[in-house]
Design a protein around this motif. Structure first.
Motif, PDB file in Angstrom:
ATOM      1  N   MET A 174       0.812  -1.220   0.000  1.00  0.00           N
ATOM      2  CA  MET A 174       0.000   0.000   0.000  1.00  0.00           C
ATOM      3  C   MET A 174       0.847   1.273   0.000  1.00  0.00           C
ATOM      4  O   MET A 174       0.533   2.215  -0.731  1.00  0.00           O
ATOM      5  CB  MET A 174      -0.964   0.000   1.180  1.00  0.00           C
ATOM      6  N   PRO A 175       1.931   1.360   0.787  1.00  0.00           N
ATOM      7  CA  PRO A 175       2.754   2.575   0.713  1.00  0.00           C
ATOM      8  C   PRO A 175       3.359   2.809  -0.671  1.00  0.00           C
ATOM      9  O   PRO A 175       3.398   3.948  -1.144  1.00  0.00           O
ATOM     10  CB  PRO A 175       3.849   2.325   1.762  1.00  0.00           C
ATOM     11  N   ALA A 176       3.805   1.737  -1.320  1.00  0.00           N
ATOM     12  CA  ALA A 176       4.373   1.884  -2.662  1.00  0.00           C
ATOM     13  C   ALA A 176       3.318   2.336  -3.655  1.00  0.00           C
ATOM     14  O   ALA A 176       3.571   3.195  -4.509  1.00  0.00           O
ATOM     15  CB  ALA A 176       5.012   0.572  -3.111  1.00  0.00           C
ATOM     16  N   LEU A 177       2.103   1.775  -3.559  1.00  0.00           N
ATOM     17  CA  LEU A 177       1.021   2.169  -4.466  1.00  0.00           C
ATOM     18  C   LEU A 177       0.618   3.622  -4.219  1.00  0.00           C
ATOM     19  O   LEU A 177       0.412   4.388  -5.163  1.00  0.00           O
ATOM     20  CB  LEU A 177      -0.176   1.244  -4.264  1.00  0.00           C
ATOM     21  N   ALA A 178       0.534   4.018  -2.964  1.00  0.00           N
ATOM     22  CA  ALA A 178       0.211   5.409  -2.645  1.00  0.00           C
ATOM     23  C   ALA A 178       1.290   6.355  -3.167  1.00  0.00           C
ATOM     24  O   ALA A 178       0.989   7.465  -3.629  1.00  0.00           O
ATOM     25  CB  ALA A 178       0.031   5.578  -1.143  1.00  0.00           C
ATOM     26  N   GLY A 179       2.534   5.913  -3.110  1.00  0.00           N
ATOM     27  CA  GLY A 179       3.622   6.727  -3.647  1.00  0.00           C
ATOM     28  C   GLY A 179       3.493   6.924  -5.153  1.00  0.00           C
ATOM     29  O   GLY A 179       3.769   8.010  -5.679  1.00  0.00           O
ATOM     30  N   LEU A 180       3.075   5.870  -5.854  1.00  0.00           N
ATOM     31  CA  LEU A 180       2.837   5.991  -7.292  1.00  0.00           C
ATOM     32  C   LEU A 180       1.725   6.995  -7.587  1.00  0.00           C
ATOM     33  O   LEU A 180       1.823   7.819  -8.504  1.00  0.00           O
ATOM     34  CB  LEU A 180       2.457   4.626  -7.873  1.00  0.00           C
ATOM     35  N   ILE A 181       0.656   6.924  -6.809  1.00  0.00           N
ATOM     36  CA  ILE A 181      -0.459   7.843  -7.002  1.00  0.00           C
ATOM     37  C   ILE A 181      -0.022   9.278  -6.737  1.00  0.00           C
ATOM     38  O   ILE A 181      -0.383  10.204  -7.472  1.00  0.00           O
ATOM     39  CB  ILE A 181      -1.635   7.424  -6.088  1.00  0.00           C
ATOM     40  N   ALA A 182       0.779   9.476  -5.703  1.00  0.00           N
ATOM     41  CA  ALA A 182       1.255  10.821  -5.381  1.00  0.00           C
ATOM     42  C   ALA A 182       2.187  11.372  -6.448  1.00  0.00           C
ATOM     43  O   ALA A 182       2.306  12.598  -6.606  1.00  0.00           O
ATOM     44  CB  ALA A 182       1.963  10.802  -4.025  1.00  0.00           C
ATOM     45  N   ALA A 183       2.848  10.484  -7.197  1.00  0.00           N
ATOM     46  CA  ALA A 183       3.809  10.912  -8.222  1.00  0.00           C
ATOM     47  C   ALA A 183       3.155  11.255  -9.554  1.00  0.00           C
ATOM     48  O   ALA A 183       3.831  11.741 -10.458  1.00  0.00           O
ATOM     49  CB  ALA A 183       4.858   9.819  -8.428  1.00  0.00           C
ATOM     50  N   VAL A 184       1.846  11.015  -9.690  1.00  0.00           N
ATOM     51  CA  VAL A 184       1.157  11.353 -10.938  1.00  0.00           C
ATOM     52  C   VAL A 184       1.223  12.862 -11.148  1.00  0.00           C
ATOM     53  O   VAL A 184       0.999  13.631 -10.200  1.00  0.00           O
ATOM     54  CB  VAL A 184      -0.311  10.862 -10.887  1.00  0.00           C
ATOM     55  N   SER A 220      -9.878  -0.411   0.731  1.00  0.00           N
ATOM     56  CA  SER A 220      -8.768  -0.399   1.678  1.00  0.00           C
ATOM     57  C   SER A 220      -8.642   0.942   2.407  1.00  0.00           C
ATOM     58  O   SER A 220      -8.264   1.953   1.806  1.00  0.00           O
ATOM     59  CB  SER A 220      -7.459  -0.718   0.953  1.00  0.00           C
ATOM     60  N   GLU A 221      -8.931   0.932   3.686  1.00  0.00           N
ATOM     61  CA  GLU A 221      -8.710   2.129   4.492  1.00  0.00           C
ATOM     62  C   GLU A 221      -7.217   2.427   4.610  1.00  0.00           C
ATOM     63  O   GLU A 221      -6.813   3.582   4.719  1.00  0.00           O
ATOM     64  CB  GLU A 221      -9.333   1.965   5.878  1.00  0.00           C
ATOM     65  N   ALA A 222      -6.406   1.355   4.584  1.00  0.00           N
ATOM     66  CA  ALA A 222      -4.956   1.552   4.661  1.00  0.00           C
ATOM     67  C   ALA A 222      -4.453   2.319   3.451  1.00  0.00           C
ATOM     68  O   ALA A 222      -3.638   3.247   3.578  1.00  0.00           O
ATOM     69  CB  ALA A 222      -4.253   0.196   4.772  1.00  0.00           C
ATOM     70  N   LEU A 223      -4.952   1.964   2.256  1.00  0.00           N
ATOM     71  CA  LEU A 223      -4.544   2.685   1.055  1.00  0.00           C
ATOM     72  C   LEU A 223      -5.046   4.130   1.096  1.00  0.00           C
ATOM     73  O   LEU A 223      -4.310   5.060   0.755  1.00  0.00           O
ATOM     74  CB  LEU A 223      -5.075   1.977  -0.189  1.00  0.00           C
ATOM     75  N   ALA A 224      -6.293   4.314   1.510  1.00  0.00           N
ATOM     76  CA  ALA A 224      -6.835   5.671   1.608  1.00  0.00           C
ATOM     77  C   ALA A 224      -5.998   6.523   2.557  1.00  0.00           C
ATOM     78  O   ALA A 224      -5.721   7.700   2.280  1.00  0.00           O
ATOM     79  CB  ALA A 224      -8.285   5.614   2.066  1.00  0.00           C
ATOM     80  N   ARG A 225      -5.588   5.936   3.671  1.00  0.00           N
ATOM     81  CA  ARG A 225      -4.771   6.668   4.639  1.00  0.00           C
ATOM     82  C   ARG A 225      -3.403   7.018   4.055  1.00  0.00           C
ATOM     83  O   ARG A 225      -2.922   8.156   4.206  1.00  0.00           O
ATOM     84  CB  ARG A 225      -4.615   5.843   5.909  1.00  0.00           C
ATOM     85  N   GLU A 226      -2.785   6.060   3.370  1.00  0.00           N
ATOM     86  CA  GLU A 226      -1.466   6.310   2.772  1.00  0.00           C
ATOM     87  C   GLU A 226      -1.548   7.403   1.707  1.00  0.00           C
ATOM     88  O   GLU A 226      -0.667   8.259   1.608  1.00  0.00           O
ATOM     89  CB  GLU A 226      -0.917   5.020   2.156  1.00  0.00           C
ATOM     90  N   ILE A 227      -2.610   7.392   0.899  1.00  0.00           N
ATOM     91  CA  ILE A 227      -2.784   8.434  -0.118  1.00  0.00           C
ATOM     92  C   ILE A 227      -2.971   9.792   0.557  1.00  0.00           C
ATOM     93  O   ILE A 227      -2.406  10.807   0.132  1.00  0.00           O
ATOM     94  CB  ILE A 227      -3.985   8.108  -1.031  1.00  0.00           C
ATOM     95  N   GLY A 228      -3.783   9.821   1.629  1.00  0.00           N
ATOM     96  CA  GLY A 228      -4.015  11.061   2.344  1.00  0.00           C
ATOM     97  C   GLY A 228      -2.757  11.655   2.946  1.00  0.00           C
ATOM     98  O   GLY A 228      -2.632  12.882   3.057  1.00  0.00           O
ATOM     99  N   GLU A 229      -1.833  10.810   3.337  1.00  0.00           N
ATOM    100  CA  GLU A 229      -0.577  11.293   3.909  1.00  0.00           C
ATOM    101  C   GLU A 229       0.365  11.862   2.857  1.00  0.00           C
ATOM    102  O   GLU A 229       1.256  12.655   3.198  1.00  0.00           O
ATOM    103  CB  GLU A 229       0.117  10.158   4.667  1.00  0.00           C
ATOM    104  N   ARG A 230       0.171  11.480   1.602  1.00  0.00           N
ATOM    105  CA  ARG A 230       1.101  11.886   0.548  1.00  0.00           C
ATOM    106  C   ARG A 230       0.536  12.940  -0.396  1.00  0.00           C
ATOM    107  O   ARG A 230       1.281  13.543  -1.164  1.00  0.00           O
ATOM    108  CB  ARG A 230       1.526  10.652  -0.270  1.00  0.00           C
ATOM    109  N   THR A 231      -0.781  13.120  -0.403  1.00  0.00           N
ATOM    110  CA  THR A 231      -1.408  14.045  -1.350  1.00  0.00           C
ATOM    111  C   THR A 231      -2.450  14.899  -0.637  1.00  0.00           C
ATOM    112  O   THR A 231      -2.932  14.562   0.443  1.00  0.00           O
ATOM    113  CB  THR A 231      -2.111  13.291  -2.493  1.00  0.00           C
TER     114      THR A 231
END
Length: 377
Positions: free
Chosen positions: A308-318, A330-341
């Motif tokens: 999930m952190p790696a996927l969130a990092g990819l989303i943040a890099a768009v 996935s709440e974990a993915l939503a949280r990771e995305i929220g921390e990066r974007t």
């Protein structure tokens, strides 16, 4: 950028309005209607392609697509889409094919487009440039005057797909091209017979196919267009110490990986579903040709929680010019995305069969198709 999406009468989306940000994450439990939201948005692209009837048929036809809950008696079955974009405002209403004496048809489950309207945002104001009622279409010409289209449209056809004169009617053409440029990724086929697992003759592929069929070629294109380092970083974060390549010993395109401790390269046919899907997401999000909108539906499927952190990092890099909608369990993915974007998180619930925003929970409503919904006494 797409600002708002308003849906009425589509499956569980009785009267659903969603305000979107540059990155929007939609979450909720199983069965709340997240996939209905994804399909309803993807349906607009199928309509712009000229494949609206086929898309509706794939979902079981209009009777299956329309809201199945309680409705007022004698009210017609209708489904409405409304898109508010930075460039345009588009509305469409469709229903069942009517029974007309002397005009019988066997295509009873097709959508019958009742009305359409396209307005362009110009100098802070909206100006209608095209409208349709039944088969008749009126178009604003270059002199600013509405004129009737010489050919009527068939019931399931949209003016966005059928009016192709981009010189006389550039607004329609521009709106259609925006819809066609959106990219949707829902399911990467990874079963044993998947093309992802077979060697292929590759071709230059800056855009990943919706099913990931050109994965190896897209990964290689990313490397050759100078985006190889972000790709390598994403893979290293997800699979530390793993090497990968896209050309096998016989010069055929397929994803191969070499894990730490192994003595030979593993072919695509040997890779796990999660490994293939993660590489597909890398290819989709690191595309050398970023689109204006990418929509991901349940990208976490088959992925280990550690990815999930790696996927969130990819989303943040768009790139910032690309808008993202991520529909996820996935709440974990939503949280990771929220921390990066700087993302907008939307929580959905299902109440009496209706999909609602969590903050809009309340009394059950009855569908009236009168422009508002009434509380059920």
């Amino acid at each position: 950028m797409l600002r708002t999406l308003h849906l009425r009468g589509y499956r569980s989306l009785l009267d659903f309005r969603l305000e979107l940000g540059r990155v929007t994450v939609v979450t909720g439990g199983n069965g709340v209607g997240k996939s209905n939201l994804y399909r309803a948005l993807a349906m607009m692209q199928r309509m712009a392609e000229g494949n609206f009837a086929a898309a509706i048929a794939a979902e079981g036809g209009m009777p299956s697509v329309a809201w199945a809950g309680q409705r007022k008696k004698d009210k017609p079955i209708r489904v409405e889409w409304e898109l508010e974009h930075d460039f345009f405002h588009y509305t469409m209403e469709c229903g069942l094919v009517p029974t007309v004496p002397g005009q019988d048809t066997d295509f009873r489950t097709d959508p019958d487009l009742k009305q359409e309207s396209l307005r362009l945002h110009q100098k802070g104001k909206g100006r209608e440039v095209a409208r349709r009622k039944g088969p008749a279409v009126q178009l604003r010409n270059r002199e600013g005057v509405f004129e009737s289209s010489p050919l009527p449209l068939h019931a399931p056809e949209s003016m966005l797909s059928e009016i192709r004169d981009g010189i006389e009617f550039p607004g329609l053409s521009a709106a259609r091209e925006i819809l066609l440029s959106w990219r949707f990724y829902h399911q990467f086929r990874t079963d044993l017979d998947s093309i992802l697992r077979r060697p292929q003759v590759g071709a230059w592929s800056p855009v990943l196919a919706h099913d990931g069929a050109n994965l190896a070629a897209t990964l290689r294109t990313i490397v050759e267009t100078g985006r190889g380092e972000p790709l390598r970083e994403a893979v290293e974060q997800g699979f530390p110490g793993t090497r990968w390549r896209t050309l096998d010993a016989n010069a055929r395109f397929q994803l191969q990986i070499l894990r730490p401790g192994l003595k030979r390269w593993m072919d695509a046919s040997e890779l796990s579903d999660g490994t293939l899907r993660f590489f597909c997401l890398c290819a989709a999000l690191l595309t050398p040709k970023p689109p204006p909108l990418i929509v991901l539906n349940e990208p976490e499927n088959s992925l280990h929680a550690g990815l999930m952190p790696a996927l969130a990092g990819l989303i943040a890099a768009v790139p910032p010019e690309t808008q993202l909608i991520v529909v996820t369990h996935s709440e974990a993915l939503a949280r990771e995305i929220g921390e990066r974007t700087d993302s907008r998180k939307i929580d959905l619930i299902n109440q009496d069969g209706e999909t609602r925003l969590a903050e809009h929970a309340g009394p059950r409503r009855v569908w009236t198709f009168s422009g508002r919904d009434e509380d059920d006494d």
